[in-house]
Enzyme design. Sequence first.
Site, PDB file in Angstrom:
ATOM      1  N   ARG A 164       0.838  -1.206   0.000  1.00  0.00           N
ATOM      2  CA  ARG A 164       0.000   0.000   0.000  1.00  0.00           C
ATOM      3  C   ARG A 164       0.868   1.250   0.000  1.00  0.00           C
ATOM      4  O   ARG A 164       0.591   2.233   0.688  1.00  0.00           O
ATOM      5  CB  ARG A 164      -0.956  -0.003   1.209  1.00  0.00           C
ATOM      6  N   SER A 256     -11.235  -0.693   3.226  1.00  0.00           N
ATOM      7  CA  SER A 256     -10.370  -1.063   4.358  1.00  0.00           C
ATOM      8  C   SER A 256      -9.708   0.195   4.918  1.00  0.00           C
ATOM      9  O   SER A 256      -8.998   0.892   4.194  1.00  0.00           O
ATOM     10  CB  SER A 256      -9.307  -2.065   3.913  1.00  0.00           C
ATOM     11  N   GLU A 359      -5.180   3.687   6.036  1.00  0.00           N
ATOM     12  CA  GLU A 359      -4.940   3.695   4.586  1.00  0.00           C
ATOM     13  C   GLU A 359      -5.369   4.999   3.926  1.00  0.00           C
ATOM     14  O   GLU A 359      -4.668   5.507   3.047  1.00  0.00           O
ATOM     15  CB  GLU A 359      -5.662   2.510   3.924  1.00  0.00           C
TER      16      GLU A 359
END
Length: 363
Positions: A164, A256, A359
């Site tokens: 990520r 998420s 995130e």
Amino acid sequence: MLVEKNVPLQHCNTFGIAARAETLVRVRGEDDIRHFLADPLWGRQPVFVLGGGSNVVLTGDVAPVVLKMEIMGMRLAQETDRHWIVEAGAGERWHDMVAWTLSRGYAGLENMALIPGTVGAAPVQNIGAYGLELQDRFESLDAVDLATGEQFTLDAAQCAFGYRDSVFKHAPAQPKYWPVQGSAPRGLGLKGRAVITRVRLALPKAWKPDLGYLDLQRKQAEKGVEHPTARQIFDWVCEIRRAKLPDPEVIGNAGSFFKNPTVTPEQCADIIARDPKIVHYPMDDGSIKLAAGWMIDACGWKGKSMGRAGVYDRQALVLVNRGNRHSVDGSVTGGEVMTLAKAIQTSVYERFGIRLEPEPVVV
């Protein structure tokens, strides 16, 4: 170049947070970016690049100029002995591109079906799901330098992909300005310095199904299919994601919310000694990935709320809008989302000694 003032952003972010952009520029081609940068009024203003708004938490009105990426188009850019090279504009929806490639017989992206957001945002986050990451299919991208207006191209190594993570999530190195000669130097942070316009992916002609994730194995057994096609895996992934994750059009969310943390084998062994059931996965580099959703659930947060921000009752990794995402006054605020996120971080740290990292980009 279309410039708009005082633009509502509630429909531009999947959380449905009510906020406004003082100035919004709709980018439908590279020339729009160059015209913006050359404009004596706007060209030197700070900017915030907005794609599909699926990975952002707005904590208030946005003062920087919002560059709304709306560059469209998908095509087969090149064919080699081993790959189909497909290209898409930064404004295309990621899921639409996955479906488009499969409809033309180009397999390889099916595990990443239904990931929200745009194609241009995908390399920034190095999106991934069910055993596959963008970097596994990445060929190159085009971007525009926001200081010079010059276009450049980056390959996978220059994007510095990680879990990520990418070069687009890190601040520029010194010196502040660098000459663009068709490609960016390796290791240079490009956060706030460049905007992605087009992305190219290399899809393998010698395709093999990736069924390493337990959910897919269960779905395969349920369907009784020994050798699934790419289309079947695409359908299975869509079924799994729809069963686990809320539709942002119905329940506002950003997917998420926390990254799955990685630890050393020694750290993992220590946690297992205290919590034997913790879900964990060995990684190729020897580290261990822990399931953030499992830890959040173990701390008792699943289904809980703070104000109008809540934890989804089917997947603890997803924070949701418990208010009315279509109402300016009744929707969740960015402050409520971040208050809940910080409370979850504190609980997980106190129990497991792990600091969860969000995130989404917080603006």
